[in-house]
Design a protein around this motif. Structure first.
Motif, PDB file in Angstrom:
ATOM      1  N   GLY A  34       0.866  -1.312  -0.096  1.00 18.33           N
ATOM      2  CA  GLY A  34       0.094  -0.152   0.045  1.00 18.33           C
ATOM      3  C   GLY A  34       0.879   1.321  -0.049  1.00 18.33           C
ATOM      4  N   LEU A  35       0.255   2.284  -0.448  1.00 19.77           N
ATOM      5  CA  LEU A  35       1.021   3.678  -0.505  1.00 19.77           C
ATOM      6  C   LEU A  35      -0.042   5.092  -0.271  1.00 19.77           C
ATOM      7  CD1 LEU A  35       3.806   4.834  -2.665  1.00 19.77           C
ATOM      8  CD2 LEU A  35       1.945   6.198  -2.620  1.00 19.77           C
ATOM      9  N   GLN A  36       0.320   5.813   0.614  1.00 21.16           N
ATOM     10  CA  GLN A  36      -0.491   7.200   0.633  1.00 21.16           C
ATOM     11  C   GLN A  36       0.623   8.068   0.383  1.00 21.16           C
ATOM     12  OE1 GLN A  36      -2.427   7.209   4.432  1.00 21.16           O
ATOM     13  NE2 GLN A  36      -3.355   5.241   4.266  1.00 21.16           N
ATOM     14  N   GLN A  37       0.265   9.300  -0.119  1.00 18.41           N
ATOM     15  CA  GLN A  37       0.971  10.496  -0.092  1.00 18.41           C
ATOM     16  C   GLN A  37       0.007  11.555   0.224  1.00 18.41           C
ATOM     17  OE1 GLN A  37       3.465  11.320  -3.714  1.00 18.41           O
ATOM     18  NE2 GLN A  37       2.868  13.303  -3.717  1.00 18.41           N
ATOM     19  N   PHE A  38       0.369  12.385   1.163  1.00 18.60           N
ATOM     20  CA  PHE A  38      -0.223  13.400   1.817  1.00 18.60           C
ATOM     21  C   PHE A  38       0.399  14.692   1.872  1.00 18.60           C
ATOM     22  CE2 PHE A  38      -1.928  15.841   5.483  1.00 18.60           C
ATOM     23  CZ  PHE A  38      -3.451  15.929   4.904  1.00 18.60           C
ATOM     24  N   GLN A  39      -0.221  15.732   1.684  1.00 19.80           N
ATOM     25  CA  GLN A  39       0.486  17.117   1.749  1.00 19.80           C
ATOM     26  C   GLN A  39      -0.233  18.001   2.836  1.00 19.80           C
ATOM     27  OE1 GLN A  39       2.059  19.041  -1.713  1.00 19.80           O
ATOM     28  NE2 GLN A  39       1.211  20.944  -0.917  1.00 19.80           N
ATOM     29  N   ASP A  40       0.268  18.143   3.843  1.00 19.66           N
ATOM     30  CA  ASP A  40      -0.202  18.888   5.346  1.00 19.66           C
ATOM     31  C   ASP A  40      -0.401  20.540   5.232  1.00 19.66           C
ATOM     32  OD1 ASP A  40       2.470  19.526   5.497  1.00 19.66           O
ATOM     33  OD2 ASP A  40       2.363  18.178   7.656  1.00 19.66           O
ATOM     34  N   GLY A  41      -0.010  21.054   4.135  1.00 14.81           N
ATOM     35  CA  GLY A  41      -0.002  22.453   3.792  1.00 14.81           C
ATOM     36  C   GLY A  41      -0.016  23.022   2.301  1.00 14.81           C
ATOM     37  N   PRO A  42      -0.148  24.078   2.293  1.00  8.10           N
ATOM     38  CA  PRO A  42      -0.077  24.579   0.833  1.00  8.10           C
ATOM     39  C   PRO A  42       1.136  24.810   0.145  1.00  8.10           C
ATOM     40  CG  PRO A  42      -0.510  26.373   2.221  1.00  8.10           C
ATOM     41  CD  PRO A  42      -0.601  25.457   3.279  1.00  8.10           C
ATOM     42  N   THR A  43       1.296  24.596  -1.007  1.00  3.58           N
ATOM     43  CA  THR A  43       2.610  24.404  -1.943  1.00  3.58           C
ATOM     44  C   THR A  43       3.228  26.107  -1.966  1.00  3.58           C
ATOM     45  OG1 THR A  43       1.767  22.638  -3.108  1.00  3.58           O
ATOM     46  CG2 THR A  43       3.684  23.907  -3.926  1.00  3.58           C
ATOM     47  N   GLN A  44       4.514  26.121  -1.752  1.00  2.00           N
ATOM     48  CA  GLN A  44       5.114  27.452  -1.700  1.00  2.00           C
ATOM     49  C   GLN A  44       5.815  27.444  -3.134  1.00  2.00           C
ATOM     50  OE1 GLN A  44       4.605  29.695   0.695  1.00  2.00           O
ATOM     51  NE2 GLN A  44       3.000  28.294   1.572  1.00  2.00           N
ATOM     52  N   GLY A  45       5.784  28.477  -3.863  1.00  2.00           N
ATOM     53  CA  GLY A  45       6.447  28.723  -5.176  1.00  2.00           C
ATOM     54  C   GLY A  45       5.895  29.455  -5.996  1.00  2.00           C
ATOM     55  N   SER A  46       5.783  29.184  -7.252  1.00  2.00           N
ATOM     56  CA  SER A  46       5.074  29.819  -8.444  1.00  2.00           C
ATOM     57  C   SER A  46       3.760  29.607  -8.350  1.00  2.00           C
ATOM     58  CB  SER A  46       5.505  29.533  -9.854  1.00  2.00           C
ATOM     59  OG  SER A  46       5.269  28.112  -9.898  1.00  2.00           O
ATOM     60  N   ALA A  47       2.845  30.552  -9.104  1.00  2.00           N
ATOM     61  CA  ALA A  47       1.510  30.416  -9.304  1.00  2.00           C
ATOM     62  C   ALA A  47       1.114  29.038  -9.676  1.00  2.00           C
ATOM     63  CB  ALA A  47       0.748  31.586  -9.911  1.00  2.00           C
ATOM     64  N   PHE A  48       1.693  28.633 -10.674  1.00  2.00           N
ATOM     65  CA  PHE A  48       1.625  27.494 -11.247  1.00  2.00           C
ATOM     66  C   PHE A  48       1.677  26.175 -10.322  1.00  2.00           C
ATOM     67  CE2 PHE A  48       3.089  23.596 -13.390  1.00  2.00           C
ATOM     68  CZ  PHE A  48       2.111  23.139 -14.152  1.00  2.00           C
ATOM     69  N   LEU A  49       2.861  25.949  -9.470  1.00  2.00           N
ATOM     70  CA  LEU A  49       2.884  25.205  -8.403  1.00  2.00           C
ATOM     71  C   LEU A  49       1.922  25.396  -7.448  1.00  2.00           C
ATOM     72  CD1 LEU A  49       6.735  25.068  -7.806  1.00  2.00           C
ATOM     73  CD2 LEU A  49       5.318  23.330  -9.158  1.00  2.00           C
ATOM     74  N   GLU A  50       1.394  26.553  -7.017  1.00  4.99           N
ATOM     75  CA  GLU A  50       0.459  26.536  -5.809  1.00  4.99           C
ATOM     76  C   GLU A  50      -0.872  26.003  -6.286  1.00  4.99           C
ATOM     77  OE1 GLU A  50       0.479  30.734  -4.801  1.00  4.99           O
ATOM     78  OE2 GLU A  50       2.282  30.534  -3.790  1.00  4.99           O
TER      79      GLU A  50
ATOM     80  N   THR B 222     -12.755  18.537  -6.341  1.00  2.00           N
ATOM     81  CA  THR B 222     -12.569  19.908  -7.122  1.00  2.00           C
ATOM     82  C   THR B 222     -11.430  19.906  -8.006  1.00  2.00           C
ATOM     83  OG1 THR B 222     -11.519  20.855  -5.150  1.00  2.00           O
ATOM     84  CG2 THR B 222     -13.858  21.153  -5.176  1.00  2.00           C
ATOM     85  N   GLU B 223     -11.459  20.920  -9.028  1.00  4.23           N
ATOM     86  CA  GLU B 223     -10.418  20.869 -10.100  1.00  4.23           C
ATOM     87  C   GLU B 223      -9.646  21.707  -9.548  1.00  4.23           C
ATOM     88  OE1 GLU B 223     -10.344  19.075 -12.870  1.00  4.23           O
ATOM     89  OE2 GLU B 223     -12.423  18.088 -12.461  1.00  4.23           O
ATOM     90  N   CYS B 224      -8.259  21.687 -10.071  1.00  2.00           N
ATOM     91  CA  CYS B 224      -7.032  22.642 -10.236  1.00  2.00           C
ATOM     92  C   CYS B 224      -7.110  23.444 -11.148  1.00  2.00           C
ATOM     93  CB  CYS B 224      -5.644  21.593  -9.863  1.00  2.00           C
ATOM     94  SG  CYS B 224      -5.571  20.861  -8.184  1.00  2.00           S
ATOM     95  N   GLY B 225      -6.113  24.524 -10.929  1.00  2.00           N
ATOM     96  CA  GLY B 225      -6.065  25.421 -11.932  1.00  2.00           C
ATOM     97  C   GLY B 225      -5.055  24.887 -13.035  1.00  2.00           C
ATOM     98  N   PHE B 226      -4.854  25.803 -14.011  1.00  6.47           N
ATOM     99  CA  PHE B 226      -3.864  25.556 -15.105  1.00  6.47           C
ATOM    100  C   PHE B 226      -4.137  24.045 -15.757  1.00  6.47           C
ATOM    101  CE2 PHE B 226      -1.947  28.867 -12.455  1.00  6.47           C
ATOM    102  CZ  PHE B 226      -1.121  29.739 -13.409  1.00  6.47           C
ATOM    103  N   GLY B 227      -5.161  23.859 -15.774  1.00  6.36           N
ATOM    104  CA  GLY B 227      -5.680  22.435 -16.613  1.00  6.36           C
ATOM    105  C   GLY B 227      -5.861  21.314 -15.434  1.00  6.36           C
TER     106      GLY B 227
ATOM    107  N   THR C 112      -7.935  15.352  -9.778  1.00  5.67           N
ATOM    108  CA  THR C 112      -8.723  16.468  -8.848  1.00  5.67           C
ATOM    109  C   THR C 112      -7.917  16.431  -7.757  1.00  5.67           C
ATOM    110  OG1 THR C 112     -10.198  14.966  -8.293  1.00  5.67           O
ATOM    111  CG2 THR C 112     -10.719  15.824 -10.272  1.00  5.67           C
ATOM    112  N   ARG C 113      -8.340  17.589  -6.877  1.00  7.11           N
ATOM    113  CA  ARG C 113      -7.999  17.522  -5.420  1.00  7.11           C
ATOM    114  C   ARG C 113      -8.589  16.324  -4.752  1.00  7.11           C
ATOM    115  NH1 ARG C 113      -8.847  23.097  -6.487  1.00  7.11           N
ATOM    116  NH2 ARG C 113      -7.131  24.492  -6.319  1.00  7.11           N
TER     117      ARG C 113
END
Length: 704
Positions: A364-380, A440-445, A435-436
């Motif tokens: 099994g595998l899980q990947q979780f991010q506990d905060g918003p991404t820092q960086g360019s508008a595209f990465l965020e 919900t959809e992410c921006g930039f495609g 998706t998230r």
């Protein structure tokens, strides 16, 4: 002066001719040289359990099995397995931070998801991870620092190994602790390094028990790094007249605070930058348990049977500090398997080996991010916080194999094949798509991470093997083999997708290997010279659209020399050198450059290790080691590179009493500023794992 300027000067063809000339010279010496007496090197029989699950002398085998023996391991007292694997020609392990590393064996250094599938790692013949669930750092689960020996099988030349043994096998052999013996030891060194060691056994005659254990702590050279690691091997033996039953148990635990890359061109040369830590929150926690029982029977008419059931449980949490948003990954696997081999002499010339391997694993595998991404508008916008992946894969592997060996006077011929069936049953526990986690959809495609729907994948592979060896003289043997290897796609390559990719239509990677060489003993010299040519098809890589595809091709060709020379009773020399090219052979445009024909990134053409030893007395030894790493490109476009380095290490040992031995080491004797690993990223540019400056370590062992 660099090693390549001494032995490999000139264009590639001239460098190969140099080593070929050396092999011819050694062969002629082997045929016509002075014969050694009964204590000569040619009379030393080396037994391997990696080439065959039944202990076998490796001289007649048409493959190369290199080894690092217990004496070398004790003298080095390695804080990391890289320190002894460099004694093997063709092995180019690069250390990361702590116990992390990236491996290479007759290959470029493996990087990226699933790349670890090109090399099989094992302890006592049991793979450290299940096929399909490898990890690039998995050798830190083997008890290499207290091994009896480490055996390295090069190339896909054995029917005993299937998926993942494309470039070879690294097998850590733990000691038989079921006899009456004991040892306690300590290691102490710079930057807060210390290790306690214990080995104890009890022999009851027809049975025995024993323990092999170590505890390591290292506060580290760089800011915020540390390692706490515990490893234990338990063993039980029971003997009857015609059967030996051995049970082994391994537990390892790693708790590591990790320092990541330092960024900036040649930043490893600036001490303040080299000691810095751009990823102070990075860590790795890994736990692994393996339990196995091997039963060997001596049957009638010289037949033998070996059966090894095993159980494996592993889990790991680590901060992916190298990705935007630094998500947390949790992966685990648990399962069981069975290895078997039946050996039957058919007559005085023919021998048959057959067996079936089976394995079932739940991963099994899980990947979780506990905060918003820092960086360019595209990465965020495209790397959201929350759950990225959550899936389970149940994998089943079935692999029958058979091999025939024919021996007639000076000739030995082996022919065999292995068939392997691998099935993945994949369950996605999240919303499918990019998706998230709430749909919900992410921006930039769309979001960066894509989750395929639940499904099933299966792979079938057949790998034939043909090997020939010829005893040219009493102390010279030629060998050649033609073999195919393969690896099924790893679970992360199939189900951990990105961007628009909804399914990964991947085939197994396959490799065709042609190899020839000579093994010999001459007076006080032993040597192995090998030449190999490997073509890999269906090479899996991530294309410019971030799709996992496998229409890639690569080529791996090289020449290796391993030799030991006792040129006086007190002085000896050991050399492990390789010159090789590893190139892309498919068309792919990166940064407007077609990489076809380019060197694969992180593939030094020349690696050489030389050790000069002096036995000052019967109970003391001094050894000077020279390690050369050639320059190498750090990107597929071959636009950026690392200059390479030369390191010198000084080691000594002395027996104070019959029971007490002390060791001392000065590492990086010339205080060279170097990088254990260099890399280039389009996001951060040149980046490095800096090597340690000059430092000292001492050890003591008391045996009874």
């Amino acid at each position: 002066m660099r090693f390549r300027h001494v032995l490999f000067a000139g264009p590639y063809s001239w460098r190969v001719k140099s080593l070929v000339s050396l092999s011819v010279a050694l062969t002629l010496i082997g045929a016509n040289g002075v014969q050694a007496d009964d204590t000569g090197l040619e009379n030393i029989e080396r037994i391997t359990t990696t080439g065959s699950r039944l202990a076998t002398a490796d001289e007649t085998m048409p493959v190369v099995i290199s080894r690092v023996d217990e004496g070398d391991i004790k003298l080095v007292s390695p804080s990391h397995i890289e320190e002894v694997l460099k004694f093997v020609a063709g092995a180019g392990v690069q250390r990361g931070n702590g116990q992390e590393y990236l491996p290479a064996l007759r290959s470029q250094v493996f990087t990226g998801a699933g790349a670890c599938g090109g090399l099989l790692t094992a302890e006592d013949g049991i793979p450290l991870r299940a096929a399909g669930f490898c990890n690039i750092n998995e050798l830190f689960e083997a008890h290499a620092e207290m091994a009896q020996r480490i055996e390295v099988l090069k190339g896909p030349g054995s029917v005993l190994y299937g998926s993942n043994a494309v470039h070879g096998v690294i097998n850590v052999i733990t000691p038989d602790t079921t006899r009456d013996a004991g040892m306690i030891g300590v290691d102490y060194g710079a930057y807060g390094y210390k290790r306690a060691k214990l080995r104890k056994g009890k022999d009851f005659g027809d049975s025995g028990i024993g323990i092999n254990a170590s505890i390591t702590h290292n506060s580290g050279y760089r800011d915020g790094e540390s390692v706490q690691q515990e490893k234990v091997n338990l063993r039980h033996r029971y003997d009857t007249d015609d059967m030996t039953l051995t049970t082994g148990f391994t537990f390892t635990n790693l708790d590591q605070d990790t320092a990541g890359y330092v960024s900036g061109f040649e930043s490893y040369k600036v001490e303040d930058l080299a000691r810095s830590n751009e990823n102070p929150d990075a860590f790795r926690k890994n736990r692994a348990v393996r339990l196995w029982t091997n039963a060997k029977w001596d049957l009638t008419d010289g037949a033998q049977l070996s059966i090894t059931p095993y159980f494996r449980n592993q889990s790991m949490d680590f901060r992916m500090h190298f990705l935007p948003g630094t998500p947390l990954e949790k992966n685990s696997q648990q399962g069981f398997g069975l290895q078997s081999q039946y050996q039957q002499p058919l007559n005085e010339n023919w021998r048959l080996d057959v067996g079936v391997d089976y394995e079932y694993t739940e991963g099994g595998l899980q990947q979780f991010q506990d905060g918003p991404t820092q960086g360019s508008a595209f990465l965020e916008a495209t790397v959201p916080e929350g759950q990225h992946y959550d899936y389970q894969v149940d994998a089943t592997l079935v692999a029958p194999f058979a091999s025939l060996m024919w021996e007639q006077k000076a000739w030995t011929v082996t022919i065999g094949a292995r068939y392997e069936y691998m099935n993945y049953d994949y369950t996605n526990k999240m919303i499918a798509g990019r998706t998230r986690d709430d749909g919900t959809e992410c921006g930039f495609g769309g979001c960066r991470y894509s989750r395929p729907p639940s499904g099933n994948n299966h792979y079938s592979n057949l790998s034939p093997k043909l090997g020939v060896s010829y005893q040219y003289s009493d102390n010279t043997r030629f060998y050649a083999n033609l073999s195919q290897g393969y690896r099924a796609p790893q679970a992360t390559e199939l189900y951990r997708l990105q961007r628009d990719q909804q399914t990964a239509d991947l085939d197994s990677e396959t490799v065709t290997n042609v190899e020839a060489g000579v093994k010999g003993y001459v007076d006080a010299l032993s040597y192995v010279v090998s030449v190999y040519h490997m073509n890999k098809d269906n090479f899996i890589f991530r294309d410019s659209d971030f799709f996992n595809v496998n229409d890639g091709k690569s080529r791996h060709r090289g020449i290796e020399v391993e030799l030991r020379y006792q040129f006086t009773p007190d002085w000896d020399l050991a050399v492990a050198a390789t010159h090789a090219r590893h190139t892309y052979e498919h068309q792919q445009i990166l940064s407007d450059i077609n990489i076809e024909g380019n060197d694969i990134d992180t593939a030094p053409r020349t690696l050489a290790n030389t050790r000069l030893g002096w036995n000052m007395s019967a109970n003391s030894r001094v050894e000077l080691e020279w390690q050369h790493v050639d320059e190498y490109f750090t990107d597929p476009e071959n636009l950026h590179q690392y200059e390479g380095h030369d390191l010198f290490h000084l080691r000594a040992s002395a027996s104070v009493t019959d029971n007490l031995t002390v060791y001392a080491r000065i590492l990086n004797l010339t205080d060279e500023a170097y990088a254990e690993r260099a890399d280039y990223s389009g996001f951060s540019g040149d980046r490095y794992f800096p090597g340690l400056p000059r430092h000292a370590m001492v050890s003591a062992e008391y045996q009874w």
